[in-house]
Design a protein around this motif. Structure first.
Motif, PDB file in Angstrom:
ATOM      1  N   ALA A   3       0.816  -1.217   0.000  1.00  0.00           N
ATOM      2  CA  ALA A   3       0.000   0.000   0.000  1.00  0.00           C
ATOM      3  C   ALA A   3       0.845   1.261   0.000  1.00  0.00           C
ATOM      4  O   ALA A   3       0.474   2.270  -0.604  1.00  0.00           O
ATOM      5  N   TRP A   4       2.012   1.216   0.663  1.00  0.00           N
ATOM      6  CA  TRP A   4       2.836   2.419   0.760  1.00  0.00           C
ATOM      7  C   TRP A   4       3.500   2.811  -0.557  1.00  0.00           C
ATOM      8  O   TRP A   4       4.000   3.924  -0.688  1.00  0.00           O
ATOM      9  N   SER A   5       3.516   1.915  -1.542  1.00  0.00           N
ATOM     10  CA  SER A   5       4.275   2.187  -2.765  1.00  0.00           C
ATOM     11  C   SER A   5       3.406   2.413  -3.990  1.00  0.00           C
ATOM     12  O   SER A   5       3.932   2.525  -5.090  1.00  0.00           O
ATOM     13  N   ASP A   6       2.105   2.499  -3.825  1.00  0.00           N
ATOM     14  CA  ASP A   6       1.219   2.658  -4.980  1.00  0.00           C
ATOM     15  C   ASP A   6       0.775   4.114  -5.097  1.00  0.00           C
ATOM     16  O   ASP A   6      -0.049   4.581  -4.305  1.00  0.00           O
ATOM     17  N   PRO A   7       1.287   4.854  -6.080  1.00  0.00           N
ATOM     18  CA  PRO A   7       0.920   6.274  -6.202  1.00  0.00           C
ATOM     19  C   PRO A   7      -0.543   6.475  -6.573  1.00  0.00           C
ATOM     20  O   PRO A   7      -1.136   7.498  -6.229  1.00  0.00           O
ATOM     21  N   ASN A   8      -1.138   5.508  -7.281  1.00  0.00           N
ATOM     22  CA  ASN A   8      -2.544   5.634  -7.636  1.00  0.00           C
ATOM     23  C   ASN A   8      -3.434   5.579  -6.398  1.00  0.00           C
ATOM     24  O   ASN A   8      -4.457   6.263  -6.312  1.00  0.00           O
ATOM     25  N   LEU A   9      -3.073   4.738  -5.431  1.00  0.00           N
ATOM     26  CA  LEU A   9      -3.838   4.675  -4.187  1.00  0.00           C
ATOM     27  C   LEU A   9      -3.812   6.028  -3.482  1.00  0.00           C
ATOM     28  O   LEU A   9      -4.844   6.504  -2.984  1.00  0.00           O
ATOM     29  N   LEU A  10      -2.648   6.668  -3.434  1.00  0.00           N
ATOM     30  CA  LEU A  10      -2.540   7.964  -2.772  1.00  0.00           C
ATOM     31  C   LEU A  10      -3.397   9.013  -3.474  1.00  0.00           C
ATOM     32  O   LEU A  10      -4.040   9.850  -2.829  1.00  0.00           O
TER      33      LEU A  10
END
Length: 262
Positions: A64-71
């Motif tokens: 979760a910490w590495s997905d820019p789309n999630l952010l």
């Protein structure tokens, strides 16, 4: 084990749960405190409800910490009802189809726990899913199987009784042909109007489950999002809650005990 969080109340940006708190879901994906495995990096997912009856779903296999789309999604999407999950696999593959939440029509479901001896039981458990639901079996996890079995047992008609029956029968199968621990279960499920969550285990080590009542709604989590521990209520082992319109009803999960309202 996994970590998850759910919100029911006034519309809230997803980032207010996933990103912003001191012990946000992203922080828990790297540094969980209340489970054996502090890192939950085998994918993530979010299901949220908007104007449609069915939930929108975004999930991926990245941490979760590495997905820019999630952010980006978390920063721009606001919902009054959503479920978010970070995964630590208990043996099944790290694939998108194995990431939580799982959805079917208006229902969403996410789980932290395991079925004891699942590798030996999988064919038998798959046979518990009727043909009209089996095409929804896209992944290979015990969690997705529990969800589909509960749907088959009438999740639409009685969300508590259907989940209880699914857990009872799967645990019974594990006791006869699987291995201990036969059932570890802390799960959240929703139809977009009511949020349900339950905590149960076949031994005394049920996964953690908490909730907090705010002026604007209710948060349900695997572990508190901040250090205000006095504000978070622990759901006792063997109990469940129903959250609707800012009210929490707590009741025994596997008995007919009358609910308490907070």
């Amino acid at each position: 084990m996994c970590r998850w969080a759910a919100w029911s109340g006034a519309p809230k940006y997803l980032e207010e749960v996933i990103c912003d708190p001191a012990h946000s879901l992203i922080d828990q994906s790297r540094n969980a405190l209340s489970c054996k495995m502090p890192v939950n990096a085998d994918g993530f997912g979010v299901a949220w409800y908007g104007d449609q009856e069915t939930p929108c779903l975004y999930k991926d296999v990245r941490p979760a910490w590495s997905d820019p789309n999630l952010l980006q999604i978390a920063r721009h999407i606001r919902s009054g009802h959503f479920l978010a999950h970070v995964r630590a696999s208990t043996g099944t593959a790290t694939t998108r189809d194995n990431c939580h939440p799982f959805t079917h029509q208006r229902w969403s479901f996410m789980h932290n726990g395991q079925v004891g001896g699942y590798g030996k039981l999988r064919r038998r458990l798959d046979n518990m899913i009727p043909d009209d639901l089996f095409h929804n079996r896209t992944g290979g996890t015990d969690s997705e199987c529990l969800f589909l079995v509960a749907l088959a047992y009438g999740l639409d008609r009685n969300p508590r009784a259907a989940m209880v029956r699914a857990i009872f029968e799967v645990e019974a199968l594990s006791r006869t042909e699987g291995s201990a621990p036969h059932m570890r279960f802390a799960a959240g499920w929703s139809d977009g109007k009511t949020l349900y969550a339950a905590r149960y285990a076949s031994d005394r080590f049920a996964p953690t489950l908490y909730y907090r009542v705010y002026d604007t709604g209710v948060m349900v989590v695997s572990e508190p999002l901040d250090e205000a521990r006095d504000c978070w209520q622990e759901v006792p082992q063997g109990h469940m809650i129903e959250v609707r319109d800012g009210k929490v009803r707590q009741m025994a999960f596997l008995s007919d005990e009358e609910p308490a309202i907070t």
